[in-house]
Write a protein that holds these residues in place. Structure first.
Motif, short mmCIF file in Angstrom:
data_model
loop_
_atom_site.label_atom_id
_atom_site.label_comp_id
_atom_site.label_asym_id
_atom_site.label_seq_id
_atom_site.Cartn_x
_atom_site.Cartn_y
_atom_site.Cartn_z
N TYR A 19 29.63 39.07 43.00
CA TYR A 19 29.64 37.87 42.15
C TYR A 19 28.51 37.92 41.14
CZ TYR A 19 32.88 35.47 45.38
OH TYR A 19 33.95 35.09 46.13
N ALA B 124 28.83 38.03 37.17
CA ALA B 124 28.18 36.94 36.43
C ALA B 124 27.31 37.52 35.32
CB ALA B 124 27.33 36.08 37.37
N ILE C 204 30.83 29.35 31.33
CA ILE C 204 31.25 28.64 32.54
C ILE C 204 31.45 29.63 33.70
CG2 ILE C 204 33.13 27.31 33.59
CD1 ILE C 204 33.42 25.96 30.76
N ILE C 205 32.16 30.71 33.43
CA ILE C 205 32.41 31.71 34.48
C ILE C 205 31.10 32.33 34.95
CG2 ILE C 205 33.45 33.97 34.95
CD1 ILE C 205 35.71 33.08 32.95
N SER C 206 30.22 32.66 34.02
CA SER C 206 28.95 33.26 34.37
C SER C 206 28.11 32.34 35.26
CB SER C 206 28.17 33.61 33.09
OG SER C 206 26.93 34.18 33.42
N PHE C 207 28.00 31.08 34.87
CA PHE C 207 27.21 30.13 35.67
C PHE C 207 27.86 29.86 37.02
CE2 PHE C 207 25.36 28.80 31.50
CZ PHE C 207 24.03 29.08 31.82
N TRP C 208 29.19 29.78 37.05
CA TRP C 208 29.88 29.54 38.32
C TRP C 208 29.65 30.70 39.28
CZ3 TRP C 208 33.96 31.93 40.88
CH2 TRP C 208 34.42 31.25 42.01
N LEU C 209 29.81 31.93 38.79
CA LEU C 209 29.59 33.09 39.65
C LEU C 209 28.13 33.21 40.08
CD1 LEU C 209 31.89 35.67 37.85
CD2 LEU C 209 32.22 34.72 40.14
N SER D 162 26.10 30.70 40.55
CA SER D 162 25.88 29.69 41.60
C SER D 162 26.51 30.12 42.92
CB SER D 162 26.41 28.32 41.15
OG SER D 162 27.81 28.31 41.10
N ALA D 163 27.67 30.78 42.85
CA ALA D 163 28.30 31.28 44.07
C ALA D 163 27.43 32.36 44.72
CB ALA D 163 29.69 31.84 43.75
#
Length: 107
Positions: free
Chosen positions: A5, A9, A40-45, A47-48
């Motif tokens: 992830y 990210a 959005i994808i970068s920040f979401w990954l 955070s995951a």
């Protein structure tokens, strides 16, 4: 899985950092939408990944991947400087990323 992830990210961070150049101040719709989606994808990954990787390590690796990726892209696509000292500095960042992975206690 957290490290995967985090790596992805970092790739999306490169995408949005480069994408900003093409948005022309977010006045061009398609590049702007793609850039925002990459953010959005970068920040979401990220955070995951931070569920299992310490925040300091995750953030350092994420920014390192972004910095090196964008710098290399700039050298290849925008004819930016390929000075040996610049390349050595980028290799130092890569070695720091690898070192953080090696000494991390998470999966």
């Amino acid at each position: 899985m957290a490290w995967i992830y985090l790596a992805v990210a970092g790739v999306f961070e490169c995408g949005w950092a480069i994408g900003i150049k093409y948005t022309e101040g977010f006045t061009r719709v398609t590049p702007s939408v793609l850039t925002i989606l990459s953010m959005i994808i970068s920040f979401w990954l990220l955070s995951a990944a931070m569920k299992d990787i310490p925040v300091g390590t995750a953030y350092a690796v994420w920014t390192g991947i972004g910095a090196v990726g964008v710098a290399v892209f700039g050298m290849v696509c925008f004819d930016e400087s390929r000075d040996i000292l610049r390349i050595i500095c980028l290799l130092l960042i890569v070695s720091g990323i690898a070192g953080l992975k090696l000494v991390s206690s998470s999966s």
